[in-house]
Write a protein that holds these residues in place. Structure first.
Motif, short mmCIF file in Angstrom:
data_model
loop_
_atom_site.label_atom_id
_atom_site.label_comp_id
_atom_site.label_asym_id
_atom_site.label_seq_id
_atom_site.Cartn_x
_atom_site.Cartn_y
_atom_site.Cartn_z
N TRP A 365 0.87 -1.11 0.00
CA TRP A 365 -0.20 0.11 -0.03
C TRP A 365 0.98 1.26 0.20
O TRP A 365 0.57 2.34 -0.72
CB TRP A 365 -0.87 -0.01 1.12
N THR A 366 1.70 1.32 0.73
CA THR A 366 2.83 2.47 1.03
C THR A 366 3.41 2.55 -0.47
O THR A 366 3.78 3.64 -0.92
CB THR A 366 3.87 2.36 1.97
N ALA A 367 4.08 1.84 -1.07
CA ALA A 367 4.67 1.61 -2.31
C ALA A 367 3.73 2.21 -3.34
O ALA A 367 4.11 2.96 -4.25
CB ALA A 367 5.01 0.45 -2.62
N LEU A 368 2.52 1.86 -3.40
CA LEU A 368 1.44 2.39 -4.41
C LEU A 368 1.58 4.01 -4.04
O LEU A 368 1.45 4.69 -5.13
CB LEU A 368 0.22 1.80 -4.04
N GLN A 369 1.38 4.40 -2.92
CA GLN A 369 1.42 5.71 -2.75
C GLN A 369 2.67 6.49 -3.33
O GLN A 369 2.67 7.63 -3.90
CB GLN A 369 1.58 6.18 -1.17
N ALA A 370 3.91 5.97 -3.22
CA ALA A 370 5.15 6.30 -3.96
C ALA A 370 4.77 6.31 -5.16
O ALA A 370 5.39 7.24 -6.01
CB ALA A 370 6.29 5.42 -3.56
N ASP A 371 4.01 5.48 -5.81
CA ASP A 371 3.71 5.74 -7.48
C ASP A 371 2.75 6.77 -7.80
O ASP A 371 2.97 7.53 -8.49
CB ASP A 371 3.30 4.44 -8.03
N LEU A 372 1.80 6.85 -6.71
CA LEU A 372 0.70 7.66 -7.07
C LEU A 372 1.16 9.37 -6.67
O LEU A 372 0.36 10.26 -7.17
CB LEU A 372 -0.34 7.65 -6.33
N GLN A 373 2.37 9.59 -6.14
CA GLN A 373 2.91 11.01 -6.16
C GLN A 373 3.25 11.49 -7.43
O GLN A 373 3.22 12.64 -7.56
CB GLN A 373 4.48 10.87 -5.47
N HIS A 374 3.26 10.62 -8.67
CA HIS A 374 3.54 11.11 -9.75
C HIS A 374 2.04 11.02 -10.61
O HIS A 374 2.19 11.18 -12.02
CB HIS A 374 4.56 10.15 -10.67
N SER A 375 0.94 10.93 -10.20
CA SER A 375 -0.45 11.06 -10.81
C SER A 375 -0.44 12.42 -11.64
O SER A 375 -0.12 13.39 -10.91
CB SER A 375 -1.33 10.77 -9.79
N ASP A 376 -1.11 12.38 -12.51
CA ASP A 376 -1.65 13.45 -13.32
C ASP A 376 -2.88 14.16 -12.43
O ASP A 376 -3.01 15.41 -12.92
CB ASP A 376 -2.17 12.93 -14.66
#
Length: 594
Positions: A365-376
């Motif tokens: 879940w935390t790693a997904l937040q790291a990815d979503l930091q780059h969301s459009d």
């Protein structure tokens, strides 16, 4: 005992809980499908089980050797590392412009659980390189990136972080390593760094050291610290290797309690040539990119060691015959029942299993937040960024505290056998202990949480966290099989909110109150985080049961989660009670009375 990568557990979280296919239009997920992730994890599991796990015990027994400044790894480790590089695993999440595969962090974190569980010490070599890679990518010049990052991305070159010195660890404002400009853009770096993981080894042709130092005339304290790239071997303009940077050398190896297979070095810099990374006197900000990466990796390491320790304990419990069940023999044809029949053994194994599976979901879940930091989506990106700041100290400290606890439980399951070196329990316990200390001791993580992360941006992150939990509870709080999970989450969140308000009211007037409460507060936060993930897993598992699935995986998942809710989550009450006692009982006694 043969380590078995928990592919099914992780794909369940990725596909059925986090539903990563929903993010196919998000940056980094365009070419990522659940089918592709399944293939990656199956191949990664095979590599961890067949290549890394078999050398773990060898590394513990042999350790590394230092002779005349050169370090050699344990038997078979260099070959295993080269096999990892040739298979492309270090490049899994590295950027495509550097030859990487560009996989999302959540995929890399899943694979990282496998490698760290197979061998925590081995996983540190690519792990430290990854931290240095991302630090240099965030702060280096275009020329530095072009020179170093492709080979670091592939794992052909190693990387390190050089922070600690004999006189300072957490308080980096006390560092003495100095940097003298040479007038040509380079600096001469002189000083000593200690506890440098992977600081010297024979796995790669070059190691790229990132070193904190103070330029002559810079301000005192952390405001005068700069970051430098100091290669073991100079790199020519055409990318080939040049002369040895003779001023950068390993002066010895630390003799440690665990992680023997990793080369933990004393690094001596004597007029070693280096180049400034980023801006003068902004080294701490640059280094925090690597430190945050390392803290997440350390939390994962604590969890992963616990996973391996739990698996070993389960295997031992099935095989060990001792006594009879209190309700009558379960294996009358044998001289004794297996210790699996004893409630207290099951208590230890279920506590380990509930933590491990909850922790696996928490890391993903935390790693997904790291990815979503780059969301459009700007709002989604802002929330994910806030969560990464808030959650990082919790994940690092809580998962390593509990990871060591699980390793201790696993040894207890083994009984006297676990205290010998005939079984893996001893190594797991010894390897796990460092995770609570390095990359910022867990007490420091708790102080960071209450002192920096909670009040950041007016408490925006924690308020958003509470709102997300409230929304989940409102959506799933009706009567039904998952009600105990939702009720447990709601109660844990209430206690975390209560603790947060106490800190706001009492920490400001007396900072010692905040510090005294910090560790208990972090543990309430960790329990709430796992309760949140267990509730999400319960929803996904119950959905399959309700649809008529006969796969025992889902029933077992729900049973494990019930143990967490009924036997582990109540610890939040005790932590809150201790938190509210404040600092008086801690600070009243004079120092000489200890």
């Amino acid at each position: 005992m043969a380590y078995k990568a928990p592919v099914r557990d992780l794909t369940f979280v990725l596909n059925e809980v986090l539903e990563i296919d929903r993010y196919s239009n998000s940056p980094g997920f365009k070419d990522v499908s659940s089918d592709l992730v399944q293939q990656i994890l199956e191949e990664g599991a095979k590599f961890a089980e067949e290549v890394i796990a078999p050398i773990n015990r060898i590394g513990d027994q042999q350790g590394c050797k230092w002779v005349d400044g050169k370090v050699t790894g344990p038997a078979g480790w260099k070959e295993a590392y080269h096999a990892m590089v040739e298979a492309g695993w270090p490049a899994l999440s590295a950027l495509p412009e550097h030859g990487g595969q560009g996989m999302p962090s959540v995929v890399a974190m899943a694979f990282g659980q496998f490698t760290a569980a197979a061998s925590a010490a081995f996983s540190m070599y690519p792990g430290l390189t990854a931290g240095a890679y991302w630090g240099l990518n965030a702060n280096g010049s275009p020329e530095q990136k072009a020179m170093y990052l492709p080979k670091m991305a592939s794992g052909e070159w190693g990387g390190t972080m050089n922070l600690t010195e004999p006189q300072c660890g957490t308080d980096l404002g006390l560092i003495r390593t100095k940097a003298i400009p040479n007038g040509d853009g380079s600096f001469n770096i002189t000083g000593q760094k200690i506890w440098i993981s992977s600081g010297e080894h024979d796995f790669t042709d070059n190691i790229i050291h990132l070193v904190l130092a103070r330029i002559e005339g810079a301000p005192e304290g952390i405001k005068g610290i700069s970051l430098f790239v100091v290669p073991k071997v100079f790199v020519n303009e055409d990318g080939s290797l040049g002369e040895r940077n003779v001023g950068a050398a390993c002066a010895g190896l630390e003799h440690k309690m665990g992680i023997h297979g990793n080369a933990t070095c004393v690094m001596a810099y004597e007029n070693a040539k280096g180049w400034l990374v980023g801006t003068e006197n902004k080294g701490m900000a640059a280094m925090f990119v690597m430190m945050n990466e390392a803290r997440l990796g350390t939390g994962l390491q604590g969890l992963s060691i616990a996973t391996a320790a739990y698996q070993a304990a389960v295997e031992f419990a099935h095989d060990r015959l001792q006594g009879r069940s209190l309700t009558g023999p379960k294996s009358p044809e044998l001289p004794a029942d297996s210790i699996m029949v004893h409630p207290d053994v099951r208590r230890m194994l279920l506590e380990a299993k509930a933590f491990v599976e909850g922790g696996q979901a928490f890391t993903l879940w935390t790693a997904l937040q790291a990815d979503l930091q780059h969301s459009d989506d700007a709002a989604e990106a802002q929330k994910a960024h806030d969560y990464m700041g808030l959650i990082t100290p919790v994940l690092k400290a809580y998962l390593t505290d509990k990871g060591f606890h699980v390793a201790s439980l696993a040894m207890q399951v083994h009984g006297g056998s676990g205290y010998t070196e005939h079984f893996a329990a001893s190594q797991h316990l010894r390897d796990a202990r460092i995770t609570m200390i390095y990359e910022g001791a867990n007490g420091i993580q708790a102080l960071d949480l209450v002192g920096r992360k909670l009040p950041a941006n007016g408490g925006r992150a924690i308020m958003s966290w509470f709102a997300d939990i409230d929304a989940f509870v409102a959506e799933n709080g009706a009567e039904g099989p998952i009600k105990p999970f939702v009720d447990g989450l709601a109660d844990a969140k209430k206690k975390l909110q209560d603790g947060t308000m106490w800190l706001m009211q009492n920490g400001m007037q007396n900072p010692d109150n905040a510090a005294a409460a910090s560790t208990d507060y972090l543990h309430i936060f960790g329990l709430t985080a796992l309760a949140y993930l267990w509730a999400q897993m319960a929803v996904a598992a119950q959905k399959q049961v309700d649809a008529g699935s006969t796969d025992p995986f889902y029933v077992t998942k729900l049973q494990t989660g019930r143990y967490f809710v009924e036997r582990i989550l109540p610890d939040a009450h005790a932590h809150l009670a201790k938190l509210k006692t404040g600092s008086d009982v801690l600070m009243a006694m004079p120092a000489e009375a200890f």
